[in-house]
Write an enzyme that holds these catalytic residues in place. Structure first.
Site, PDB file in Angstrom:
ATOM      1  N   LYS A  96      27.869  44.042  59.941  1.00 52.47           N
ATOM      2  CA  LYS A  96      27.005  45.314  59.793  1.00 52.47           C
ATOM      3  C   LYS A  96      27.588  46.465  58.729  1.00 52.47           C
ATOM      4  CE  LYS A  96      23.475  44.784  62.852  1.00 52.47           C
ATOM      5  NZ  LYS A  96      22.208  45.038  62.836  1.00 52.47           N
TER       6      LYS A  96
ATOM      7  N   PHE B 159      15.481  45.755  61.931  1.00 53.89           N
ATOM      8  CA  PHE B 159      15.989  45.437  63.067  1.00 53.89           C
ATOM      9  C   PHE B 159      16.588  43.977  63.376  1.00 53.89           C
ATOM     10  CE2 PHE B 159      13.062  48.769  64.091  1.00 53.89           C
ATOM     11  CZ  PHE B 159      13.638  49.654  64.522  1.00 53.89           C
TER      12      PHE B 159
ATOM     13  N   GLY C 199      36.480  39.177  71.347  1.00 55.01           N
ATOM     14  CA  GLY C 199      35.726  40.272  70.656  1.00 55.01           C
ATOM     15  C   GLY C 199      35.202  41.381  71.361  1.00 55.01           C
TER      16      GLY C 199
ATOM     17  N   ILE D 106      32.173  38.339  85.600  1.00 62.57           N
ATOM     18  CA  ILE D 106      32.579  39.618  85.066  1.00 62.57           C
ATOM     19  C   ILE D 106      33.603  39.130  84.073  1.00 62.57           C
ATOM     20  CG2 ILE D 106      34.204  41.414  85.489  1.00 62.57           C
ATOM     21  CD1 ILE D 106      33.260  41.901  88.298  1.00 62.57           C
TER      22      ILE D 106
ATOM     23  N   TYR E 228      30.436  40.171  63.785  1.00 59.99           N
ATOM     24  CA  TYR E 228      29.238  40.855  64.088  1.00 59.99           C
ATOM     25  C   TYR E 228      29.361  42.225  63.401  1.00 59.99           C
ATOM     26  CZ  TYR E 228      25.425  43.489  66.184  1.00 59.99           C
ATOM     27  OH  TYR E 228      24.570  44.532  66.361  1.00 59.99           O
TER      28      TYR E 228
ATOM     29  N   ASP F 199       8.857  39.064  60.560  1.00 58.06           N
ATOM     30  CA  ASP F 199       9.831  38.564  61.357  1.00 58.06           C
ATOM     31  C   ASP F 199       9.704  36.998  61.199  1.00 58.06           C
ATOM     32  OD1 ASP F 199      10.741  39.565  64.390  1.00 58.06           O
ATOM     33  OD2 ASP F 199      11.381  37.302  63.866  1.00 58.06           O
TER      34      ASP F 199
HETATM   35  N1  UFG Z   1      29.620  40.929  80.451  1.00 57.91           N
HETATM   36  C1  UFG Z   1      30.011  40.540  81.687  1.00 57.91           C
HETATM   37  N2  UFG Z   1      29.618  39.557  81.815  1.00 57.91           N
HETATM   38  C2  UFG Z   1      28.029  38.873  81.473  1.00 57.91           C
HETATM   39  C3  UFG Z   1      27.965  39.504  80.260  1.00 57.91           C
HETATM   40  C4  UFG Z   1      28.586  40.400  79.771  1.00 57.91           C
HETATM   41  O1  UFG Z   1      31.160  40.995  82.059  1.00 57.91           O
HETATM   42  O2  UFG Z   1      27.763  37.961  81.808  1.00 57.91           O
HETATM   43  C5  UFG Z   1      30.396  42.254  79.948  1.00 57.91           C
HETATM   44  C6  UFG Z   1      30.911  42.010  78.441  1.00 57.91           C
HETATM   45  O3  UFG Z   1      32.182  41.260  78.243  1.00 57.91           O
HETATM   46  C7  UFG Z   1      30.956  43.565  78.056  1.00 57.91           C
HETATM   47  C8  UFG Z   1      29.750  44.203  78.863  1.00 57.91           C
HETATM   48  O4  UFG Z   1      29.411  43.242  79.837  1.00 57.91           O
HETATM   49  O5  UFG Z   1      32.112  44.153  78.246  1.00 57.91           O
HETATM   50  C9  UFG Z   1      28.754  44.349  78.081  1.00 57.91           C
HETATM   51  O6  UFG Z   1      28.409  43.011  77.558  1.00 57.91           O
HETATM   52  P1  UFG Z   1      26.988  42.798  76.675  1.00 57.91           P
HETATM   53  O7  UFG Z   1      27.095  41.308  76.088  1.00 57.91           O
HETATM   54  O8  UFG Z   1      25.839  43.303  77.372  1.00 57.91           O
HETATM   55  O9  UFG Z   1      27.086  43.995  75.356  1.00 57.91           O
HETATM   56  P2  UFG Z   1      28.220  43.983  74.196  1.00 57.91           P
HETATM   57  O10 UFG Z   1      29.056  45.411  74.464  1.00 57.91           O
HETATM   58  O11 UFG Z   1      28.949  42.963  73.944  1.00 57.91           O
HETATM   59  O12 UFG Z   1      27.185  44.087  72.818  1.00 57.91           O
HETATM   60  C10 UFG Z   1      26.067  45.013  72.619  1.00 57.91           C
HETATM   61  C11 UFG Z   1      25.209  44.571  71.584  1.00 57.91           C
HETATM   62  C12 UFG Z   1      25.799  44.678  70.505  1.00 57.91           C
HETATM   63  C13 UFG Z   1      26.461  45.876  70.168  1.00 57.91           C
HETATM   64  C14 UFG Z   1      27.449  46.330  71.428  1.00 57.91           C
HETATM   65  C15 UFG Z   1      28.068  47.945  71.171  1.00 57.91           C
HETATM   66  O13 UFG Z   1      24.779  43.223  71.963  1.00 57.91           O
HETATM   67  O14 UFG Z   1      25.066  44.457  69.607  1.00 57.91           O
HETATM   68  O15 UFG Z   1      26.833  46.406  72.582  1.00 57.91           O
HETATM   69  O16 UFG Z   1      28.565  48.312  72.154  1.00 57.91           O
HETATM   70  F1  UFG Z   1      27.289  46.103  69.249  1.00 57.91           F
END
Ligand code: UFG
Length: 317
Positions: A144, A72, A284, A206, A140, A31
């Site tokens: 991948k 990872f 995104g 949200i 992202y 790491d």
């Molecule tokens: N969200 C909010 N408020 C916040 C943070 C997140 O509304 O403060 C929403 C986001 O917009 C999204 C959902 O909560 O709709 C989940 O968001 P996360 O950031 O927790 O997770 P993501 O779905 O964006 O991403 C995660 C991983 C990625 C992976 C993805 C696949 O970080 O590596 O899941 O589903 F690709």
């Protein structure tokens, strides 16, 4: 087995280190601590290593001659990848290419790769199985997907065997409380809600309430990090069993929860009220991501233990 766990100081990697050690394997964490934490590596050797550094990788492969590599180590923030794509292609794609080259050069041909639901983009159907078209909508996911494509060619040309796991939303943490999710800055929904519960943040936002979903907020499939780690061990055992074909698996619990539902569940479970702000969409974000993990269940015996969202949330409290 001797296992290299690249990114073993990170959130998912550190859970993997613990589980692989407890299963009796020799684990070596590689790491560069750019996002990971040295004190999250509770077992095995730790070697400082940046996957961009070919000489260092070669030195470590010669020192330990690992049977398999679990990878990872990646940047994983969808939003950040939109504003800084170079960082994602450079670390995730170029860095992994470098790691694969070191593996081939040192005759290590078993690879477990953390991929993501982000390779699919906006789903054409739900739940998303492995055959679903790949059309990532952010750098992202693209970074991948490129690796997944490289792996197919490395198998054909060099006989590198791999298991790719595409995670949906990893969540929760181990029962000791020593391996929490510690991203800086934190951007993931559940840890941010928990910070709000603890009063470390004023409110939770949200991101978007006009998506085409049950309540207008994004729907995700949450999977406990220990369940993810367990299936990685099944993957590596499959690869080392001999004559294994390379495989790709989607990993989730097959159930979707909206951002609003998650917030309500946390309120219910913790008994705490907190402020919620309805904000703009985040760039995104696909509206809905729900996995079909039937293939992993059938072929690897994937059997999640913490598969109820309430139980996943309880591990955070
Ligand atoms: N969200 C909010 N408020 C916040 C943070 C997140 O509304 O403060 C929403 C986001 O917009 C999204 C959902 O909560 O709709 C989940 O968001 P996360 O950031 O927790 O997770 P993501 O779905 O964006 O991403 C995660 C991983 C990625 C992976 C993805 C696949 O970080 O590596 O899941 O589903 F690709």
């Amino acid at each position: 087995m001797t296992l290299f766990i690249v990114g073993g100081a990170g959130y998912i990697g550190s859970h993997m280190v613990k589980l692989a050690h407890l299963a009796g394997h020799e684990v070596i964490t590689l790491d560069n601590l750019s996002t990971g934490h040295r004190d999250a590596v509770l077992y095995g050797a730790f070697e400082y290593c940046d996957i961009q550094d070919a000489n260092r990788l070669n030195e470590l492969f010669k020192k330990y001659t690992p049977d398999a590599v679990m990878h990872f180590s990646a940047y994983s923030l969808v939003g950040e990848s939109m504003s800084d794509p170079y960082k994602y292609y450079n670390n995730n794609t170029v860095g992994t290419l470098n790691l694969l080259k070191a593996m081939i050069d040192n005759d290590c041909k078993n690879f477990i790769f953390s991929s993501t639901a982000a390779v699919f983009g906006n789903p054409e159907y739900i739940p998303i199985d492995e055959k679903h078209p790949k059309a990532p909508i952010n750098p992202y996911g693209k970074s991948k997907l490129m690796i997944e494509q490289m792996l197919e060619d490395f198998d054909t040309a060099y006989g590198l065997k791999y298991v790719v796991f595409r995670y949906f939303n990893a969540a929760g943490h181990d029962e000791s409380g020593k391996l929490t999710e510690r991203h800086d800055p934190e951007t993931h929904l559940l840890p941010l809600i928990m910070q709000t519960v603890r009063g470390e943040r004023e409110a939770i936002s949200i991101y978007g309430n006009d998506y085409d979903t049950k309540d207008g907020t994004c729907v995700r499939d949450y999977i406990h990090v220990n369940d993810l780690s367990r299936v990685h061990l099944q993957g590596v055992e499959y690869l080392m069993g001999g004559d294994a074909d390379s495989k790709v698996y989607n990993l989730g619990n097959g159930e979707g929860f909206s951002v609003k539902e998650i917030i309500e569940k946390v309120k219910e479970i913790t008994g705490k009220e907190f402020k919620v702000i309805e904000d703009d969409r985040r760039a995104g974000d696909p509206a809905t991501l729900i996995a079909s993990s039937q293939r992993a269940k059938k072929e690897l015996g994937f059997a999640p233990e913490v598969d109820k969202i309430d139980d996943i949330i309880k591990t955070l409290t």
